[in-house]
Design a protein around this motif. Structure first.
Motif, mmCIF file in Angstrom:
data_model
loop_
_atom_site.group_PDB
_atom_site.id
_atom_site.type_symbol
_atom_site.label_atom_id
_atom_site.label_comp_id
_atom_site.label_asym_id
_atom_site.label_seq_id
_atom_site.Cartn_x
_atom_site.Cartn_y
_atom_site.Cartn_z
ATOM 1 N N SER A 222 0.963 -1.283 -0.078
ATOM 2 C CA SER A 222 0.021 0.014 -0.048
ATOM 3 C C SER A 222 0.951 1.177 0.104
ATOM 4 O O SER A 222 2.001 1.368 0.474
ATOM 5 C CB SER A 222 -0.878 0.039 1.083
ATOM 6 N N TYR A 223 0.269 2.311 -0.669
ATOM 7 C CA TYR A 223 1.054 3.557 -0.394
ATOM 8 C C TYR A 223 0.074 4.737 -0.756
ATOM 9 O O TYR A 223 -1.095 4.397 -1.077
ATOM 10 C CB TYR A 223 2.185 3.930 -1.581
ATOM 11 N N THR A 224 0.212 5.907 -0.154
ATOM 12 C CA THR A 224 -0.838 7.172 -0.295
ATOM 13 C C THR A 224 -0.151 7.879 -1.409
ATOM 14 O O THR A 224 0.838 8.646 -1.359
ATOM 15 C CB THR A 224 -0.878 7.831 0.961
ATOM 16 N N PRO A 225 -0.870 7.884 -2.770
ATOM 17 C CA PRO A 225 -0.045 8.804 -3.797
ATOM 18 C C PRO A 225 -0.497 10.186 -3.556
ATOM 19 O O PRO A 225 -1.609 10.596 -3.326
ATOM 20 C CB PRO A 225 -0.897 8.149 -4.968
ATOM 21 N N ALA A 226 0.442 10.978 -3.785
ATOM 22 C CA ALA A 226 0.481 12.268 -3.949
ATOM 23 C C ALA A 226 -0.390 12.999 -4.957
ATOM 24 O O ALA A 226 -0.120 12.257 -5.988
ATOM 25 C CB ALA A 226 1.722 13.182 -3.890
ATOM 26 N N LEU A 227 -1.191 13.770 -4.900
ATOM 27 C CA LEU A 227 -2.167 14.418 -5.932
ATOM 28 C C LEU A 227 -1.597 15.991 -6.018
ATOM 29 O O LEU A 227 -1.861 16.683 -5.061
ATOM 30 C CB LEU A 227 -3.618 14.335 -5.558
ATOM 31 N N THR A 228 -1.167 16.524 -7.225
ATOM 32 C CA THR A 228 -0.867 17.588 -7.548
ATOM 33 C C THR A 228 -1.586 18.154 -8.754
ATOM 34 O O THR A 228 -2.235 17.302 -9.524
ATOM 35 C CB THR A 228 0.692 17.710 -7.838
ATOM 36 N N ALA A 229 -1.542 19.148 -9.264
ATOM 37 C CA ALA A 229 -1.981 19.648 -10.433
ATOM 38 C C ALA A 229 -0.818 20.626 -11.228
ATOM 39 O O ALA A 229 0.033 21.232 -10.420
ATOM 40 C CB ALA A 229 -3.236 20.426 -10.380
ATOM 41 N N THR A 230 -1.078 20.904 -12.422
ATOM 42 C CA THR A 230 0.019 21.889 -13.105
ATOM 43 C C THR A 230 -0.136 23.181 -12.686
ATOM 44 O O THR A 230 1.252 23.871 -13.031
ATOM 45 C CB THR A 230 -0.021 21.297 -14.817
ATOM 46 N N THR A 231 -1.116 23.747 -12.324
ATOM 47 C CA THR A 231 -1.059 25.212 -11.876
ATOM 48 C C THR A 231 -1.238 25.386 -10.471
ATOM 49 O O THR A 231 -0.272 25.823 -9.754
ATOM 50 C CB THR A 231 -2.068 25.954 -12.483
#
Length: 351
Positions: A222-231
Motif C-alpha cells: 500500500s502507498y498514499t499517492p500524492a495528488l498535484t496539479a500543473t497550476t
C-alpha cells in the motif's frame, strides 16, 4: 600439486592412523560457508544490561571468521557461551569518536604477533583518526560512537555491523514471521517464509517477496499517492481518501490508485491533475506508457471509463484521460462531494 588425503579416512586395524591438520578442518568450514559472519544472530553488541555505563555487553553466540593472515588459512568457527562485557573509552573533550568492536582469531602459526592459539572480543579505539579498520582474521560486530558530554553508552550509540554467515547454495533458511528475519541481512540474502509459502530476498534495503507461479506470496504494497496539479494543487476535502497499492516483479510494476473527494472543504485547484507513482518509471521518449482510467460523478451516478498515461519524458506521475480530455479541475465534469477518479497501470521501473 599435492593431492591431500580425503576427510576423514579411518584405517583398518593395524594400519598407521591417518593424520589430519587443523587446516584441513578449517578448509572444510570454508567449503561449507560462502561468507563469514555470525550464526543464528549471535554475538550482538548492546548497552550494559546491568546499567548503562562506558561499556558494552556482547551476547553469547558463534561466528565464522575467515583467516586472512596468510593464503589458504581457512575459516575458523568461534563460540562464546556467556555474556562478555567490554569497556568503551570515555568520550573526548570535544567532537566524537567511533570505536569498533571485533571478534579476532589469534593463531600464532599464521601470525607471529600472537603468543598463543585462541580468539578474543576486543574494542579497537578511535584515537582521533577515524574508525579503525577491521584487522586480519577478524570480524566486525559493531561500531560504538561516543560524543563529548555523553554520560554512558546506550543502544543509540551502537551500530550493528554483523551479517549472517551464509552457507553454500542450498535450501534457504526457514523463517516463520517478519520477526524471525535476520537482523542485519546481506544484499540478496534469501529466506523461505513458511507462513507465506514463498521466498523473500533482501534487495535495496528491504525484504521483497518472490511470487510462485501457482499463487502464494507477493502481497501488494500500500502507498498514499500524492495528488498535484500543473497550476494549483487541489485539496480533496474533509473525509477524502487517496489510496494506492502496487506489486513489483523485477522491473514490472502494477499499480492501482483511487482518489475520492470528501464531503466538504473541497478545493479543486487548477490545471491538469497528476498522481504520483510508487516507483520511478523508466523515462520513454518518444511515446507514452498507457493504462486504464475512470471517473465517477456521485451526484449523477455517472461512471466514465478512459485511459491513463505517463507522459513522454516523465518518470514519477500519471495523468488520466476521459473522453479524450485530460482530467483537470473542471473536466470531465465539475468535481464535488464523493466524486472519484482512479487508474490501473503496468509499467517498467527505472531500476
Amino acid at each position: 600439486m599435492t593431492l591431500h588425503t580425503p576427510l576423514w579416512m579411518q584405517v583398518a586395524s593395524g594400519d598407521t592412523p591417518v593424520q589430519y591438520s587443523a587446516q584441513d578442518d578449517r578448509l572444510l568450514l570454508t567449503s561449507l560457508w560462502q561468507t563469514e559472519g555470525v550464526t543464528a544472530g549471535g554475538l550482538q553488541v548492546s548497552q550494559r544490561a546491568a546499567g548503562a555505563n562506558f561499556s558494552v555487553d556482547i551476547a553469547p553466540g558463534q561466528a565464522v571468521i575467515t583467516g586472512d593472515d596468510m593464503a589458504g588459512q581457512g575459516s575458523y568457527l568461534v563460540r562464546s557461551d556467556a555474556v562478555e562485557n567490554l569497556p568503551i573509552p570515555a568520550p573526548p573533550a570535544s567532537g566524537s569518536r567511533t570505536h569498533r568492536v571485533v571478534a579476532q582469531v589469534r593463531d600464532k602459526l599464521y601470525n607471529g604477533t600472537w603468543t598463543g592459539y585462541d580468539w578474543a572480543l576486543m574494542v579497537l579505539e578511535d584515537t582521533g583518526s577515524g574508525t579503525p579498520p577491521v584487522p586480519g582474521s577478524a570480524y566486525s560486530l559493531a561500531t560504538v560512537t561516543v560524543t563529548a558530554g555523553d554520560a554512558s553508552v546506550t543502544n543509540a550509540n551502537i551500530l550493528d555491523t554483523r551479517f549472517n554467515a551464509l552457507s553454500q547454495p542450498g535450501r534457504a533458511r526457514l523463517t516463520g514471521s517478519d520477526a524471525e528475519r535476520p537482523a542485519v541481512p546481506l544484499p540478496f540474502e534469501e529466506i523461505a517464509r513458511t507462513d507465506k509459502g514463498c521466498t523473500e530476498i533482501f534487495i535495496d534495503g528491504a525484504w521483497r517477496e518472490v511470487p510462485r507461479r501457482d499463487g502464494g506470496g507477493s502481497a501488494w504494497t500500500s502507498y498514499t499517492p500524492a495528488l498535484t496539479a500543473t497550476t494549483t494543487n487541489p485539496s480533496l476535502g474533509v473525509g477524502s481518501t487517496r489510496s494506492g497499492r502496487y506489486i513489483r516483479e523485477g522491473r514490472r510494476v502494477t499499480v492501482q490508485v483511487v482518489c475520492r473527494f470528501g464531503s466538504s472543504g473541497i478545493n479543486v485547484g487548477s490545471g491538469f491533475y497528476e498522481i504520483a507513482l510508487p516507483v520511478a518509471a523508466r523515462v520513454t521518449s518518444p511515446g507514452r506508457v498507457t493504462g486504464t482510467g475512470y471517473c465517477y460523478d456521485d451526484s449523477g451516478a455517472d461512471y466514465r471509463d478512459g485511459g491513463c498515461f505517463i507522459n513522454t519524458g516523465v518518470s514519477d506521475k500519471v495523468r488520466i484521460s476521459i473522453d479524450s480530455v485530460v482530467v483537470r479541475n473542471n473536466a470531465p465534469f465539475t468535481w464535488a462531494s464523493n466524486d472519484e477518479f482512479g487508474f490501473t497501470l503496468v509499467y517498467e521501473a527505472a531500476s
